[in-house]
Write a protein that holds these residues in place. Structure first.
Motif, PDB file in Angstrom:
ATOM      1  N   ILE A  86       8.664  -3.869 122.868  1.00 23.20           N
ATOM      2  CA  ILE A  86       9.947  -4.111 122.195  1.00 23.20           C
ATOM      3  C   ILE A  86       9.645  -4.522 120.757  1.00 23.20           C
ATOM      4  O   ILE A  86       8.759  -5.351 120.521  1.00 23.20           O
ATOM      5  N   GLY A  90      14.404  -6.238 118.616  1.00 25.03           N
ATOM      6  CA  GLY A  90      14.911  -5.889 119.940  1.00 25.03           C
ATOM      7  C   GLY A  90      15.765  -4.632 119.966  1.00 25.03           C
ATOM      8  O   GLY A  90      16.428  -4.359 120.960  1.00 25.03           O
ATOM      9  N   LEU A  93      12.931   0.098 122.146  1.00 27.76           N
ATOM     10  CA  LEU A  93      12.214  -0.190 123.379  1.00 27.76           C
ATOM     11  C   LEU A  93      11.393   1.024 123.797  1.00 27.76           C
ATOM     12  O   LEU A  93      11.904   2.144 123.848  1.00 27.76           O
TER      13      LEU A  93
END
Length: 399
Positions: A86, A90, A93
């Protein structure tokens, strides 16, 4: 942080992109946070590495939510050799699936941003294809109004698995303690066996007639009278329609009541052909940022009498729609059909739910399984047929 990407080709409106070469691993590129749990599940089942970009980039709080990170941690616990990367914000991914191991005595804290039901639905499907049977202790919120309750999983979701040939001996869900929002404190033990080879293709189109209604009400850190009022209100509607109605009570106190007060009810209509149609709801204090909001929010809780009538009406609405499962379980049913051997499965459902449609799209893209959808005007239901992808439990033979 990542290797340069080759030009993008858009295939669908939700922007699933063609496989891209990144070193030695081929990643399926996806965009956005929608259906992330479903994408991770199908990625693991199909052994397809995925790269998800632009996760809530325009949101006030960009990136993955706590429950999504917790689900990734859960995948790491039940799988061997899966890798999760990650980026700092965030919003990106990378997930490379591993081998589903299963195992005994596992423990996972689901947190309080989503209920245990959010984690259990994909976990059940994944565990069927593990190397060993799974027994895991899940902690967090057992009942809330957003995700299916643990009672619904026990009364409706697990029996669906038996239709596909999953042995019922090791299939169980034990509720150790209740937990509602905002602080949780609930605990359950989930046991799922493995399929020795493949699931069993099914023809399941007869929903039958409702022969009885069963249910569970619960109350935690409130008076047991809340349950009695809910049950009386629900029975007031059902008793005019059929005589066989029984709703069990489950009043918790002390440590078994969790950390927050609340109450709720889960109902299931059992039919003459063995179908289970469910509906549930929970009343608790909303998740809040600080303790000062507690007194104001306390006044907004619905009275138990209204809750009993609402949930009874909701169950009657699910029955009226028709189909062998309720709208909540459509996606679960479609997924199991797609994982069956390369034989025809045929099922009947009511009006397709938005999530059910998303599951069908993702099944097509990850597993290559397409459903033939045929409306049945006489009953206002929909019949779906597919040839399964023939997924075999290879984890059992690996390593």
């Amino acid at each position: 942080m990542y290797a340069a990407l080759t030009p993008v080709v858009y295939l669908h409106s939700w922007e699933i992109e063609s496989y891209q070469k990144m070193g030695k691993t081929s990643y399926m590129r996806l965009k956005g946070s929608n259906n992330l749990r479903l994408r991770l599940l199908l990625s693991t089942l199909s052994s397809t590495p995925i790269l998800v970009e632009d996760i809530r980039v325009d949101s006030t709080w960009p990136g993955l939510r706590p429950h999504e990170v917790s689900f990734l941690r859960l995948l790491e616990k039940v799988c061997d050799d899966c890798t999760v990367e990650i980026n700092e914000t965030g919003t990106k991914l990378k997930y490379k699936p591993g081998i589903v191991m299963g195992g005994r005595h596992l423990v996972h804290d689901c947190g309080t941003s989503r209920a245990i039901g959010y984690f259990m639905e994909p976990l059940i499907v994944l565990a069927l294809f593990g190397k060993k049977p799974l027994t895991i202790r899940l902690r967090g919120i057992t009942n809330d109004s957003k995700d299916p309750s643990v009672d619904t999983f026990r009364s409706t979701t697990l029996p669906i698995l038996k239709q596909f040939g999953v042995p019922s001996e090791e299939l169980s869900l034990k509720i150790e303690s209740r937990g509602v929002a905002p602080q949780g404190g609930g605990e359950v033990i989930l046991s799922i066996p493995i399929v020795q080879d493949t699931l069993k293709a099914i023809t399941w189109i007869d929903e039958g007639m409702v022969k009885r209604i069963r249910g569970f009400s619960f109350s935690a850190r409130v008076s047991v009278q809340f349950e009695n009022t809910m049950i009386h209100a629900a029975r007031g509607i059902f008793n005019r329609l059929l005589p066989d109605v029984h709703i069990f009570t489950d009043h918790k106190a002390g440590e078994q009541a969790g950390k927050s007060p609340g109450y709720g009810i889960s109902l299931v209509a059992e039919t003459t052909s063995g179908c289970c149609i469910s509906a549930d709801t929970t009343v608790s204090y909303p998740r809040r940022e600080n303790e000062d909001e507690f007194e104001d929010e306390k006044k907004e809780l619905s009275p138990p009498g209204d809750i009993g009538e609402e949930i009874a009406s909701a169950l009657l609405g699910e029955i009226e729609q028709g189909g062998v499962v309720d709208s909540t379980h459509q996606g679960f049913l479609f997924l199991l059909c797609a994982l069956c051997p390369q034989d025809v499965s045929k099922v009947r459902v009511g009006k397709l739910s938005p999530y059910g449609v998303e599951v069908l799209r993702h099944i097509r893209d990850f597993l290559g399984v397409k459903f033939v959808i045929k409306p049945d005007p006489s009953t206002e239901t929909v019949i779906l047929k597919c040839v399964g992808c023939g997924l075999k439990n290879l984890s059992r033979k690996a390593a």
